[in-house]
Design an enzyme around this catalytic site. Structure first.
Site, PDB file in Angstrom:
ATOM      1  N   GLU A 141       0.886  -1.182   0.000  1.00  0.00           N
ATOM      2  CA  GLU A 141       0.000   0.000   0.000  1.00  0.00           C
ATOM      3  C   GLU A 141       0.911   1.216   0.000  1.00  0.00           C
ATOM      4  O   GLU A 141       1.557   1.503   1.006  1.00  0.00           O
ATOM      5  CB  GLU A 141      -0.896  -0.006   1.245  1.00  0.00           C
ATOM      6  CG  GLU A 141      -1.881  -1.159   1.301  1.00  0.00           C
ATOM      7  CD  GLU A 141      -3.043  -1.000   0.344  1.00  0.00           C
ATOM      8  OE1 GLU A 141      -3.105   0.022  -0.380  1.00  0.00           O
ATOM      9  OE2 GLU A 141      -3.897  -1.894   0.306  1.00  0.00           O
ATOM     10  N   GLU A 192       4.263  13.768  -4.507  1.00  0.00           N
ATOM     11  CA  GLU A 192       3.426  13.619  -3.309  1.00  0.00           C
ATOM     12  C   GLU A 192       4.019  14.489  -2.202  1.00  0.00           C
ATOM     13  O   GLU A 192       5.114  14.203  -1.708  1.00  0.00           O
ATOM     14  CB  GLU A 192       3.409  12.154  -2.867  1.00  0.00           C
ATOM     15  CG  GLU A 192       2.576  11.960  -1.614  1.00  0.00           C
ATOM     16  CD  GLU A 192       2.603  10.532  -1.070  1.00  0.00           C
ATOM     17  OE1 GLU A 192       3.654   9.896  -1.047  1.00  0.00           O
ATOM     18  OE2 GLU A 192       1.523  10.086  -0.641  1.00  0.00           O
TER      19      GLU A 192
HETATM   20  P1  NAD Z   1       8.297   4.778   4.589  1.00  0.00           P
HETATM   21  O1  NAD Z   1       8.279   4.033   3.317  1.00  0.00           O
HETATM   22  O2  NAD Z   1       9.436   5.677   4.877  1.00  0.00           O
HETATM   23  O3  NAD Z   1       8.231   3.778   5.832  1.00  0.00           O
HETATM   24  C1  NAD Z   1       7.180   2.853   6.023  1.00  0.00           C
HETATM   25  C2  NAD Z   1       7.652   1.734   6.913  1.00  0.00           C
HETATM   26  O4  NAD Z   1       8.679   0.997   6.238  1.00  0.00           O
HETATM   27  C3  NAD Z   1       8.261   2.152   8.247  1.00  0.00           C
HETATM   28  O5  NAD Z   1       7.869   1.215   9.241  1.00  0.00           O
HETATM   29  C4  NAD Z   1       9.765   2.065   7.971  1.00  0.00           C
HETATM   30  O6  NAD Z   1      10.501   1.838   9.149  1.00  0.00           O
HETATM   31  C5  NAD Z   1       9.835   0.870   7.053  1.00  0.00           C
HETATM   32  N1  NAD Z   1      10.982   0.835   6.143  1.00  0.00           N
HETATM   33  C6  NAD Z   1      11.793   1.851   5.774  1.00  0.00           C
HETATM   34  N2  NAD Z   1      12.716   1.409   4.880  1.00  0.00           N
HETATM   35  C7  NAD Z   1      12.453   0.104   4.681  1.00  0.00           C
HETATM   36  C8  NAD Z   1      13.032  -0.896   3.833  1.00  0.00           C
HETATM   37  N3  NAD Z   1      14.056  -0.626   3.030  1.00  0.00           N
HETATM   38  N4  NAD Z   1      12.504  -2.122   3.861  1.00  0.00           N
HETATM   39  C9  NAD Z   1      11.444  -2.411   4.640  1.00  0.00           C
HETATM   40  N5  NAD Z   1      10.849  -1.512   5.455  1.00  0.00           N
HETATM   41  C10 NAD Z   1      11.359  -0.265   5.472  1.00  0.00           C
HETATM   42  O7  NAD Z   1       6.901   5.537   4.632  1.00  0.00           O
HETATM   43  P2  NAD Z   1       6.415   6.591   5.706  1.00  0.00           P
HETATM   44  O8  NAD Z   1       7.204   7.845   5.461  1.00  0.00           O
HETATM   45  O9  NAD Z   1       6.383   5.978   7.059  1.00  0.00           O
HETATM   46  O10 NAD Z   1       4.895   6.808   5.265  1.00  0.00           O
HETATM   47  C11 NAD Z   1       4.503   7.768   4.341  1.00  0.00           C
HETATM   48  C12 NAD Z   1       4.219   7.146   2.994  1.00  0.00           C
HETATM   49  O11 NAD Z   1       3.319   6.062   3.149  1.00  0.00           O
HETATM   50  C13 NAD Z   1       3.550   8.081   2.015  1.00  0.00           C
HETATM   51  O12 NAD Z   1       4.104   7.919   0.739  1.00  0.00           O
HETATM   52  C14 NAD Z   1       2.098   7.629   2.020  1.00  0.00           C
HETATM   53  O13 NAD Z   1       1.372   7.959   0.865  1.00  0.00           O
HETATM   54  C15 NAD Z   1       2.260   6.167   2.199  1.00  0.00           C
HETATM   55  N6  NAD Z   1       1.045   5.590   2.750  1.00  0.00           N
HETATM   56  C16 NAD Z   1       0.295   4.756   1.972  1.00  0.00           C
HETATM   57  C17 NAD Z   1      -0.884   4.233   2.455  1.00  0.00           C
HETATM   58  C18 NAD Z   1      -1.736   3.316   1.618  1.00  0.00           C
HETATM   59  O14 NAD Z   1      -2.580   2.629   2.191  1.00  0.00           O
HETATM   60  N7  NAD Z   1      -1.566   3.248   0.319  1.00  0.00           N
HETATM   61  C19 NAD Z   1      -1.309   4.549   3.736  1.00  0.00           C
HETATM   62  C20 NAD Z   1      -0.514   5.410   4.504  1.00  0.00           C
HETATM   63  C21 NAD Z   1       0.670   5.912   4.005  1.00  0.00           C
END
Ligand code: NAD
Length: 477
Positions: A244, A375
């Site tokens: 997601e 975004e």
């Molecule tokens: P992010 O991708 O930085 O982190 C998300 C999660 O992944 C965190 O728990 C982080 O610790 C972990 N992570 C980071 N690097 C990783 C890797 N290499 N491998 C595995 N896990 C890793 O995202 P964020 O900044 O926490 O959230 C914001 C983003 O999430 C925005 O782009 C937003 O649109 C998206 N988002 C999508 C949905 C959806 O349902 N489509 C919902 C909420 C947020």
């Protein structure tokens, strides 16, 4: 439950520490408010082993009993709403009323999901054979959640994952681990040991999870950029993935709306949770006939909105959640300034402690500007003028993202017609951001792989298994 300042992970039914600790900061004042375990490979191995050990028993537990436990988990969240609400505001930044909405939503998600069942399809029932397809759990699921809605987005995974009979290891974002760890304390009292394990850690932990051979599936919510890494890292062991990811949702506002009535609703479509919603309106296309009056009404409403510490009475918008995201939003604002785009509101950095960015609205920046194409995930909204429906649809769909979108108009049929041509996983007409546990939710294009919610979401936590039974086989007497 006591909302004290002790935070432990849940591994194999035990609350455990890690050797290293990680600071958690309140984004409204940049003060460290708690320390949580910073798990490494050893703790991850222990959590995966506990989940593997618990899997056969949980998978064999009748679904009605699994549902009863999800229901009890929901009730235990409801019984602790006030403590969770305060903690969520402290770690995430959102105002109390929104924090309360998220906590209630998390409980509701667990409860409502229990309405779903795993279907069995009879493919053939003839004199010769019986063929059925059923859905069996995958095994151990690794769930990785982001920081914008730490509790409800974790439940998007926990509800289908456990209902389907999988065991899990859940990892919240390092920026927002506190509510998830308190939820783990509740889960310890309700679920059998090892069914749900919760681990916390810094940036190293996510990649360790996605590469770990002990997981059968990774369910990830986060940015598109990280989603690509997750998919690549899951490939060597062919783990199932649900991703997601990010979005750049457009709102298309038709000329027949009632400008005064709609302005407030459109404002919150973009600015709820400080714009940090995957399905926030991130670009607003307004028909030329109403562009000026709607623009002015949006700005007038925005001036009445109180930005501040989410724990203070009357706050409607809190800070950005973390420093990296704060700097990213400021960078987009700087880019708009450097290019001479017109600001209707905001654009100046707030000189106060905390990651505060004032509400910022831009007047018709070019279609190829970064603020329209990227975004922003923050309180910065570009308003864009359009005069032709075909043209605006082309602009809306010319994006690698395809998460959500909305169409607003008094002629509901016309709006619905347009909505069907928006290339996104969810499109709303005359509302936005309404999600249901019983409806599939996911992204088209680079906004995701697979869905959560609904029967479709539940089935992503299973393998289809077809059983074929020959009747009256020749060798049977
Ligand atoms: P992010 O991708 O930085 O982190 C998300 C999660 O992944 C965190 O728990 C982080 O610790 C972990 N992570 C980071 N690097 C990783 C890797 N290499 N491998 C595995 N896990 C890793 O995202 P964020 O900044 O926490 O959230 C914001 C983003 O999430 C925005 O782009 C937003 O649109 C998206 N988002 C999508 C949905 C959806 O349902 N489509 C919902 C909420 C947020």
């Amino acid at each position: 439950m006591e909302f004290n300042n002790n935070y432990h992970m849940l591994i194999g039914g035990e609350l455990v520490a890690a050797e290293a600790r990680l600071d958690v900061v309140n984004p409204a004042n940049e003060q460290v408010i708690a320390c949580v375990p910073d798990a490494g490979a050893a703790e991850l191995d222990a959590a995966v082993a506990a989940a593997r050990k618990a899997f056969p028993g949980w998978a064999a537990t009748p679904i009605a009993e699994r549902k009863a436990m999800l229901d009890a988990l929901a009730d235990s969240i409801f019984a602790n709403v006030d403590g969770f609400k305060r903690l969520l505001t402290a770690e995430q930044g959102k105002p109390h009323h929104e924090a309360q909405g998220e906590i209630m939503g998390a409980g509701y998600w667990l409860k409502a999901y229990t309405a779903l069942d795993l279907p069995e399809t009879v493919n053939e029932d003839s004199d010769e054979r019986l063929s059925i397809t059923r859905h069996v759990p995958l095994g151990v699921v690794g769930a990785i959640a982001p920081w914008n809605f730490p509790m409800i987005l974790a439940m998007f995974k926990v509800a289908p994952g456990l209902l389907a009979g999988n065991t899990m290891v859940l990892k919240p974002s390092p920026f927002t681990p506190l509510c998830t760890l308190k939820f783990a304390e509740l889960a310890k009292e309700i679920l059998p040991a090892g069914v749900l394990n919760v681990i916390t850690g810094g940036d190293h932990l996510g990649p360790l999870m996605t590469a770990h051979p002990g997981f059968d599936k990774i369910s990830f919510t986060g940015s598109t950029q990280t989603g690509r890494r997750v998919m690549a890292s899951a490939a060597p062991t062919l783990k199932r993935v649900t991703l997601e990811l990010g979005g750049n949702d457009a709102a298309i506002v038709m000329p027949d709306v009632d400008v005064e009535k709609i302005a407030e609703q459109l404002f919150w479509a973009a600015f709820t949770n400080n714009g940090q919603i995957c399905i926030a309106t991130k670009r607003m296309y307004i028909h030329k006939d109403i562009y000026e009056p709607l623009r002015d009404a949006l700005v007038a409403y925005a001036r009445t909105v109180k930005v501040g510490d989410g724990s203070e009475q009357g706050t409607q918008i809190g800070p950005i959640n973390n420093e990296a995201q704060y700097n990213r939003v400021l960078d987009l604002i700087q880019d708009a300034k450097d290019n001479g785009y017109k600001f209707l509101l905001g654009g100046e950095k707030a000189e106060v402690p905390g990651y505060f960015v004032p509400i910022t609205i831009l007047d018709n920046p070019p279609e190829d500007s970064r603020i329209v194409q990227e975004e922003q995930f923050g309180p910065v909204l570009p308003l864009i003028r359009f005069d032709d429906f075909e043209d605006v649809l082309n602009r809306v769909n010319a994006s690698d993202y395809g998460l959500g979108g909305s169409v607003w108009g008094s002629d509901e049929d016309k709006a619905f017609e347009l909505a069907q041509r928006v290339q996104s996983g969810t499109v709303w007409v005359n509302e936005t951001q309404h999600l249901s546990p019983l409806a599939a939710f996911g992204g088209m294009k680079q906004s995701g792989v697979g869905v959560e919610g609904g029967l479709e979401g539940l089935l992503e936590y299973t393998s289809a298994q077809t059983l074929v039974r020959r009747k009256k086989a020749a060798f049977v007497n």
